[in-house]
Every structure is written in structure tokens, then in C-alpha cells.
Design an enzyme around this catalytic site. Structure first.
Site, PDB file in Angstrom:
ATOM      1  N   LYS A 239       4.706   8.334   7.024  1.00 53.24           N
ATOM      2  CA  LYS A 239       5.440   7.073   7.217  1.00 53.24           C
ATOM      3  C   LYS A 239       5.540   6.312   5.898  1.00 53.24           C
ATOM      4  O   LYS A 239       6.608   5.803   5.537  1.00 53.24           O
ATOM      5  CB  LYS A 239       4.715   6.209   8.236  1.00 53.24           C
ATOM      6  CG  LYS A 239       5.197   4.760   8.304  1.00 53.24           C
ATOM      7  CD  LYS A 239       4.468   3.935   9.349  1.00 53.24           C
ATOM      8  CE  LYS A 239       3.161   3.408   8.853  1.00 53.24           C
ATOM      9  NZ  LYS A 239       3.213   2.232   7.988  1.00 53.24           N
ATOM     10  N   ASN A 240       4.443   6.244   5.160  1.00 53.90           N
ATOM     11  CA  ASN A 240       4.404   5.415   3.955  1.00 53.90           C
ATOM     12  C   ASN A 240       5.048   6.075   2.732  1.00 53.90           C
ATOM     13  O   ASN A 240       5.108   5.468   1.665  1.00 53.90           O
ATOM     14  CB  ASN A 240       2.966   4.976   3.656  1.00 53.90           C
ATOM     15  CG  ASN A 240       2.480   3.987   4.703  1.00 53.90           C
ATOM     16  OD1 ASN A 240       3.276   3.496   5.520  1.00 53.90           O
ATOM     17  ND2 ASN A 240       1.198   3.711   4.719  1.00 53.90           N
TER      18      ASN A 240
ATOM     19  N   CYS B 233       0.872 -10.976   8.249  1.00 53.54           N
ATOM     20  CA  CYS B 233       0.769 -10.068   9.398  1.00 53.54           C
ATOM     21  C   CYS B 233      -0.698 -10.107   9.829  1.00 53.54           C
ATOM     22  O   CYS B 233      -1.512 -10.827   9.250  1.00 53.54           O
ATOM     23  CB  CYS B 233       1.190  -8.655   9.029  1.00 53.54           C
ATOM     24  SG  CYS B 233       0.045  -7.898   7.872  1.00 53.54           S
TER      25      CYS B 233
ATOM     26  N   ARG C 220      -0.496 -11.112   2.617  1.00 56.91           N
ATOM     27  CA  ARG C 220       0.354 -10.066   2.016  1.00 56.91           C
ATOM     28  C   ARG C 220       1.600 -10.627   1.330  1.00 56.91           C
ATOM     29  O   ARG C 220       2.729 -10.366   1.708  1.00 56.91           O
ATOM     30  CB  ARG C 220       0.712  -9.033   3.085  1.00 56.91           C
ATOM     31  CG  ARG C 220      -0.531  -8.395   3.707  1.00 56.91           C
ATOM     32  CD  ARG C 220      -0.212  -7.375   4.739  1.00 56.91           C
ATOM     33  NE  ARG C 220       0.240  -6.136   4.117  1.00 56.91           N
ATOM     34  CZ  ARG C 220       0.737  -5.113   4.818  1.00 56.91           C
ATOM     35  NH1 ARG C 220       0.863  -5.232   6.117  1.00 56.91           N
ATOM     36  NH2 ARG C 220       1.134  -4.024   4.210  1.00 56.91           N
TER      37      ARG C 220
ATOM     38  N   ASP D 206      -6.248   2.500   4.980  1.00 51.57           N
ATOM     39  CA  ASP D 206      -5.566   2.831   6.235  1.00 51.57           C
ATOM     40  C   ASP D 206      -6.405   3.742   7.120  1.00 51.57           C
ATOM     41  O   ASP D 206      -5.994   4.022   8.249  1.00 51.57           O
ATOM     42  CB  ASP D 206      -4.206   3.479   5.954  1.00 51.57           C
ATOM     43  CG  ASP D 206      -3.240   2.480   5.362  1.00 51.57           C
ATOM     44  OD1 ASP D 206      -2.207   2.903   4.809  1.00 51.57           O
ATOM     45  OD2 ASP D 206      -3.525   1.265   5.411  1.00 51.57           O
TER      46      ASP D 206
ATOM     47  N   ARG E   1       4.403   2.385  15.957  1.00 53.18           N
ATOM     48  CA  ARG E   1       4.938   2.127  14.603  1.00 53.18           C
ATOM     49  C   ARG E   1       4.563   3.253  13.656  1.00 53.18           C
ATOM     50  O   ARG E   1       5.262   3.520  12.703  1.00 53.18           O
ATOM     51  CB  ARG E   1       4.377   0.813  14.061  1.00 53.18           C
ATOM     52  CG  ARG E   1       4.826  -0.408  14.808  1.00 53.18           C
ATOM     53  CD  ARG E   1       4.434  -1.665  14.090  1.00 53.18           C
ATOM     54  NE  ARG E   1       4.894  -1.636  12.705  1.00 53.18           N
ATOM     55  CZ  ARG E   1       4.714  -2.654  11.856  1.00 53.18           C
ATOM     56  NH1 ARG E   1       4.087  -3.738  12.245  1.00 53.18           N
ATOM     57  NH2 ARG E   1       5.159  -2.573  10.626  1.00 53.18           N
TER      58      ARG E   1
HETATM   59  C1  EPZ Z   1       1.081  -0.263   1.535  1.00 54.52           C
HETATM   60  O1  EPZ Z   1       1.246  -1.628   1.880  1.00 54.52           O
HETATM   61  C2  EPZ Z   1       1.030   0.499   2.853  1.00 54.52           C
HETATM   62  N1  EPZ Z   1       2.293   0.317   3.578  1.00 54.52           N
HETATM   63  C3  EPZ Z   1      -0.131  -0.024   3.703  1.00 54.52           C
HETATM   64  O2  EPZ Z   1      -0.193   0.762   4.897  1.00 54.52           O
HETATM   65  C4  EPZ Z   1      -1.422   0.186   2.908  1.00 54.52           C
HETATM   66  O3  EPZ Z   1      -2.503  -0.345   3.658  1.00 54.52           O
HETATM   67  C5  EPZ Z   1      -1.320  -0.532   1.558  1.00 54.52           C
HETATM   68  O4  EPZ Z   1      -0.162  -0.063   0.837  1.00 54.52           O
HETATM   69  C6  EPZ Z   1      -2.547  -0.291   0.686  1.00 54.52           C
HETATM   70  O5  EPZ Z   1      -2.726   1.076   0.487  1.00 54.52           O
HETATM   71  C7  EPZ Z   1       3.352   1.076   3.217  1.00 54.52           C
HETATM   72  O6  EPZ Z   1       3.286   1.881   2.313  1.00 54.52           O
HETATM   73  C8  EPZ Z   1       4.610   0.869   4.003  1.00 54.52           C
HETATM   74  P1  EPZ Z   1      -0.195  -3.395  -1.379  1.00 54.52           P
HETATM   75  P2  EPZ Z   1       1.606  -2.709   0.721  1.00 54.52           P
HETATM   76  O7  EPZ Z   1       0.992  -4.036  -2.010  1.00 54.52           O
HETATM   77  O8  EPZ Z   1       2.478  -2.096  -0.282  1.00 54.52           O
HETATM   78  C9  EPZ Z   1      -1.853  -7.802  -2.062  1.00 54.52           C
HETATM   79  C10 EPZ Z   1      -0.264   1.143   7.225  1.00 54.52           C
HETATM   80  O9  EPZ Z   1      -1.151   0.925   8.041  1.00 54.52           O
HETATM   81  N2  EPZ Z   1      -0.548  -8.071  -2.707  1.00 54.52           N
HETATM   82  O10 EPZ Z   1      -0.837  -2.229  -2.058  1.00 54.52           O
HETATM   83  O11 EPZ Z   1       2.055  -3.940   1.402  1.00 54.52           O
HETATM   84  C11 EPZ Z   1      -1.738  -7.510  -0.581  1.00 54.52           C
HETATM   85  O12 EPZ Z   1      -1.751  -8.715   0.161  1.00 54.52           O
HETATM   86  C12 EPZ Z   1       0.054   0.100   6.161  1.00 54.52           C
HETATM   87  O13 EPZ Z   1       0.416   2.210   7.164  1.00 54.52           O
HETATM   88  C13 EPZ Z   1      -0.330  -9.304  -3.304  1.00 54.52           C
HETATM   89  O14 EPZ Z   1      -1.180 -10.187  -3.298  1.00 54.52           O
HETATM   90  O15 EPZ Z   1       0.153  -2.958   0.107  1.00 54.52           O
HETATM   91  C14 EPZ Z   1      -2.951  -6.663  -0.301  1.00 54.52           C
HETATM   92  O16 EPZ Z   1      -4.066  -7.525  -0.097  1.00 54.52           O
HETATM   93  C15 EPZ Z   1      -0.789  -1.167   6.325  1.00 54.52           C
HETATM   94  N3  EPZ Z   1       0.877  -9.546  -3.913  1.00 54.52           N
HETATM   95  C16 EPZ Z   1      -3.134  -5.883  -1.612  1.00 54.52           C
HETATM   96  O17 EPZ Z   1      -2.401  -6.594  -2.612  1.00 54.52           O
HETATM   97  C17 EPZ Z   1       1.871  -8.605  -3.949  1.00 54.52           C
HETATM   98  O18 EPZ Z   1       2.942  -8.866  -4.532  1.00 54.52           O
HETATM   99  C18 EPZ Z   1      -2.590  -4.462  -1.560  1.00 54.52           C
HETATM  100  O19 EPZ Z   1      -1.272  -4.538  -1.081  1.00 54.52           O
HETATM  101  C19 EPZ Z   1       1.626  -7.350  -3.345  1.00 54.52           C
HETATM  102  C20 EPZ Z   1       0.408  -7.105  -2.734  1.00 54.52           C
END
Ligand code: EPZ
Length: 450
Positions: free
Chosen positions: A46-47, A144, A149, A334, A426
Site C-alpha cells: 500500500k505504501n 489523524c 502529522r 507500522d 484501508r
Molecule cells: C508514512 O507516513 C506511511 N504512510 C505511514 O504508514 C508510516 O507509519 C510512516 O510513513 C512512517 O514510516 C504512507 O506511506 C502512505 P512521515 P508519513 O512523514 O509519510 C512527522 C500505515 O499504517 N512529520 O515519515 O505521513 C509526522 O507527524 C501508515 O500504513 C512532520 O512533523 O510519515 C510523524 O510524527 C501510518 N512534518 C513523523 O514525522 C512533516 O512535514 C514521521 O512521519 C512530515 C512528517
């Protein structure tokens, strides 16, 4: 009826509120204590599929994605892309689905709140739209269940590439009328989505872009491989620094999506919970990374086979270990909820520390209602293994927490009823079918109990 049954009935009619309404009230009923045996086919990730779908915006030619998972999140992004003008076709042949996307004519560069709010990954259209069209108006995703996020890293990175960005009434207004210009972007901390958004945008920027402290997940490498097949010039994907030489345009491509390492890890933990031996086909052991090592530390045997990996565990054979989630190549966040379910029935104590999200322990109260002994101390959970869990009605809250509850139900004595299983739809395709096929007593029941 699952969302997929309804989709099959209605062809690739979009997964919409009506479908969610009819199936979202579905529940999953599990009667625990059945060992697992047989084989489970692992689907496309999915990701990886979500950013790959967004990449279709970068070219006016067709992008074909093989092994696309039939999931609600994929349908949600298909809806968003269609309203931009992308022609999206899903051709499901048996268990495999091919997605064909063609953004020949993007007639709308706005991603509205009512679509973006459903799925954070919708923000991945921002970089491609600005790079291809010179403008975009994308709703801020909002928080969420697992955290606030924000997307500040996405926005700051695009500004570094020369985009003018304002935040206006909950929307990101981005302009780059003269196109984007390559730059060095140093991420203050690792972000998968920000790396993906800026990797895609940089492909069409003039000159060289360096993404420093980039995310290194296999899904990033998969996206880069597809972009290179579309004509992009990218070096270093999967490493700390990614180098992109911008090109004038990208062309179409055909790409097979990598297997879903999180789905595979989830089913491996199912074997640890229920006991037994199952072959997970369509996944390579290497893709499991450190998750396989930690599962072995906890007592599972995981061996490569000709078609995938074989996971085996004796009932009650789990030993408590300490786990900390980290960006790849560390233990994936995850799989944290699923691992916590496993460790709740381990012999001995464990500590699970979540370093990526600020609120990813929503499964803890529900596991405790099933008899788990878990205490939270800030970002860490102290788990004392119990001999057995007991079935109970529980509430799903987010995708991976819901899977943790399904896994707990497999080990629990008695019946577990999981509500709000639209969260599961999802990210897990035909979940109950795959587990029932290996001997689990699990079924999806409608809100009216049928
Ligand atoms: C991706 O989310 C995945 N989703 C998530 O999987 C996964 O948990 C996450 O990466 C971490 O590995 C998809 O790929 C669609 P991040 P993403 O940007 O990109 C903070 C699942 O269950 N952050 O790496 O949203 C954020 O709040 C999902 O399949 C900022 O502060 O994750 C988080 O605390 C859930 N500012 C941390 O960084 C930003 O601009 C990591 O987020 C971006 C992120």
C-alpha cells in the site's frame, strides 16, 4: 459483504461513502485458539502504491502499476486523481490488480478537503502538481488518530525548490509559474512522505537537487525505480542522500509494485500468536529487514523458501524482548501495534518504545480489555506477558491498531468481536479470507449480525 465484493459487483465503481457506510459497520468475529497452517499470498505494498499513483501526474503518458492492492486507500486516491483529470482504470485479474493511470490533461489542480481529510497520503499530489502544472491548491491533511502529522517538511522543501507557498483557509496554495529550480534540501528529521513528495517534484526541476537525511524505506527505492523507468535521473535512493538531475519531461512506464512488508510482518505475527507454520508467498526475506530479526529474537522461526518465506512457532513459544520503532532500517512503526499484541502473550517482560508518532498506543486499552498487562510510561509501554488473553468486544481505532486486535483475537480464549473494521479495509486486502484459509476461525459479519 466486503468492500471488494461490492466493488466487484459494481465493477471498479469508486469506493465511496455509501460503500463505507454499508461495510464500515461490518464487524469481524474471531474465535481464538486455532493453529495456522497453509500459505498466504502477500500483495503489493500500500505504501508504495500510493506515491506511485501520485507519480502518474508527472507525465501525460500512461503509467501501468502491476500487483496493485485492492484496498480502500487505493480507491480513495483514485477518486482524488480522477477529479484532477487523471484517467484511472483498475483491471483486477484474479488476485492481482493492474492499475493504469494517464494524466494526459490535468484540468483541476485543487485537492479538496473532503477528499484529503480521508487519507493523509493525498498530500502526495502536491509536489507532482506543482512540478507538472506550476500550481496546486491542496487541503492541509489535518491530524489523524495517531498524531497531528503536519506537512511542514513538504512545504519547506517545495519553497527550497522555488515554489511560492501560502497557507490560506486550511489550504496550501503553491505557485511556481517559472517552474521549479533544483536545490539542496536538508530534512531536520526523517519523513517518508516529504521525501516522496520532493523526490517527485525534483524530477522536473531545472538542475540538481540533493535530498539530505532522506527516508530510506524500500517504498522510496521502489518509487525511485519507477521514476527512473519514466525517464528521471536519480541516484542514491535508499541512502542518506538522494541526488536528482531534473529533466524536461517524463514518459510513461510499466512497473511492478514491491510486496507489502508490513502485511507480511503482520501475518508472521499471526503465526506467533496462534502457533503453527505458514508460507508467506510473494515476499523476499530481505524485504522484511530488521523486523524478521526481531521476530526471531521473540521465538519465531523464519526461513526463505522458493516462493517466499516460511514462518513457524510453537504455541506459547514467544519470549519477551525490547523493541524501539525507528525510521528504516530500524523496526517499522507500522508493525508496533502487532508486535505489542505478540509480546502481550510472551513469557517474561518486554518494553516497546514508539519514537515516530506521538499517539500510536490506541490499541493498548483494547488489548488490556482482553487481559493484556500493559502500562504506558510516555513513549514506552511496559508489557508483562500473560499466559492467555480472553476474547472481548473491542473497537478498532486506526489501521495497524486494528490489526493488533485481530492478532490478539487469534490467541484469545473465546470470541472477539472487532467493530469499525473499515480501518482494516484501508490496508489489508481480503484479511479474513487469508486467515480463514490457514485455519483461523474468523469471519466478517454485517451490522445486523449476518
Ligand atoms: C508514512 O507516513 C506511511 N504512510 C505511514 O504508514 C508510516 O507509519 C510512516 O510513513 C512512517 O514510516 C504512507 O506511506 C502512505 P512521515 P508519513 O512523514 O509519510 C512527522 C500505515 O499504517 N512529520 O515519515 O505521513 C509526522 O507527524 C501508515 O500504513 C512532520 O512533523 O510519515 C510523524 O510524527 C501510518 N512534518 C513523523 O514525522 C512533516 O512535514 C514521521 O512521519 C512530515 C512528517
Amino acid at each position: 459483504m466486503t468492500p471488494h465484493d461490492i466493488l466487484d459487483d459494481l465493477g471498479s465503481v469508486i469506493f465511496d461513502e455509501a460503500v463505507a457506510a454499508r461495510t464500515g459497520m461490518d464487524r469481524i468475529r474471531i474465535r481464538g485458539g486455532r493453529r495456522l497452517s497453509g500459505a498466504i499470498q502477500i500483495g503489493g505494498a500500500k505504501n508504495a502504491a500510493l506515491p506511485l499513483m501520485a507519480a502518474s501526474l508527472l507525465t501525460d503518458e500512461a503509467l501501468v502499476l502491476f500487483r496493485a492492492p485492492r484496498l480502500a486507500d487505493i480507491e480513495t486516491l483514485a477518486i482524488l486523481l480522477r477529479q484532477h483529470g487523471v484517467v484511472v482504470d483498475m483491471n483486477g485479474t484474479g488476485k492481482e490488480c493492474a492499475l493504469t493511470l494517464r494524466a494526459a490533461d490535468i484540468h483541476n489542480t485543487e485537492a479538496p478537503y473532503d477528499l484529503v481529510r480521508k487519507m493523509r497520503a493525498s498530500a502526495l499530489v502536491l509536489g507532482p502538481l506543482v512540478a507538472r502544472c506550476g500550481r496546486a491548491r491542496v487541503s492541509l491533511p489535518g491530524g489523524c488518530a495517531i498524531g497531528t502529522r503536519p506537512v511542514d517538511l513538504h512545504i519547506n522543501g517545495l519553497r527550497s525548490l522555488g515554489a511560492e507557498i501560502e497557507l490560506d483557509n486550511g489550504y496550501i496554495e503553491a505557485r511556481a509559474p517559472k517552474g521549479l529550480v533544483g536545490a539542496e534540501i536538508v530534512f531536520p528529521f526523517v519523513s517518508v512522505g516529504a521525501t516522496e513528495n520532493l523526490l517527485m517534484a525534483a524530477c522536473l526541476a531545472r538542475g540538481e537537487t540533493r535530498l539530505v537525511n532522506a527516508a530510506r524505506e524500500p517504498e522510496i527505492v521502489d518509487l525511485a525505480q519507477c521514476l527512473v523507468a519514466m525517464g528521471a535521473k536519480i541516484d542514491g535512493a535508499g541512502e542518506h542522500t538522494i541526488l536528482i538531475q531534473g529533466v524536461d519531461r517524463l514518459h510513461g512506464a510499466k512497473h511492478r509494485i514491491i510486496a507489502d512488508r508490513i502485511e507480511a510482518g503482520s501475518f508472521a505475527i499471526a503465526v506467533g500468536m496462534a502457533g503453527g507454520s505458514v508460507e508467506l508467498t510473494g515476499i523476499e526475506l530481505d524485504l522484511m529487514g530488521v523486523a524478521a530479526d526481531r521476530l526471531r529474537d521473540a521465538g519465531l522461526t523464519i526461513e526463505p523458501t522458493a516462493g517466499g518465506i516460511r514462518v513457524a512457532c510453537e504455541p506459547g513459544g514467544i519470549t519477551g524482548i525490547d523493541v524501539m520503532t525507528e525510521p528504516y532500517p530500524g523496526f517499522p512503526t507500522d508493525l508496533q501495534a502487532q508486535m505489542m499484541a505478540l509480546l502481550s502473550v510472551a513469557q517474561g517482560a518486554s518494553m516497546v518504545t514508539e519514537t515516530i508518532f506521538e499517539n500510536r498506543f490506541m490499541h493498548v486499552p483494547e488489548l488490556c480489555r482482553m487481559g493484556a498487562n500493559i502500562n504506558l510510561h510516555g513513549a514506552s509501554a511496559m508489557i508483562r506477558g500473560v499466559p492467555r488473553l480472553t476474547g472481548a468486544p473491542v473497537m478498532a481505532t486506526d489501521l495497524r491498531a486494528s490489526m493488533g486486535l485481530v492478532l490478539a483475537g487469534l490467541a484469545a480464549e473465546g470470541e472477539t468481536l472487532i467493530n469499525r473494521i473499515y480501518h482494516l479495509d484501508r490496508g489489508y486486502e481480503r484479511l479474513e479470507e487469508k486467515l480463514a484459509g490457514c485455519g483461523a476461525d474468523i469471519e466478517r459479519i454485517g451490522a445486523d449480525g449476518t
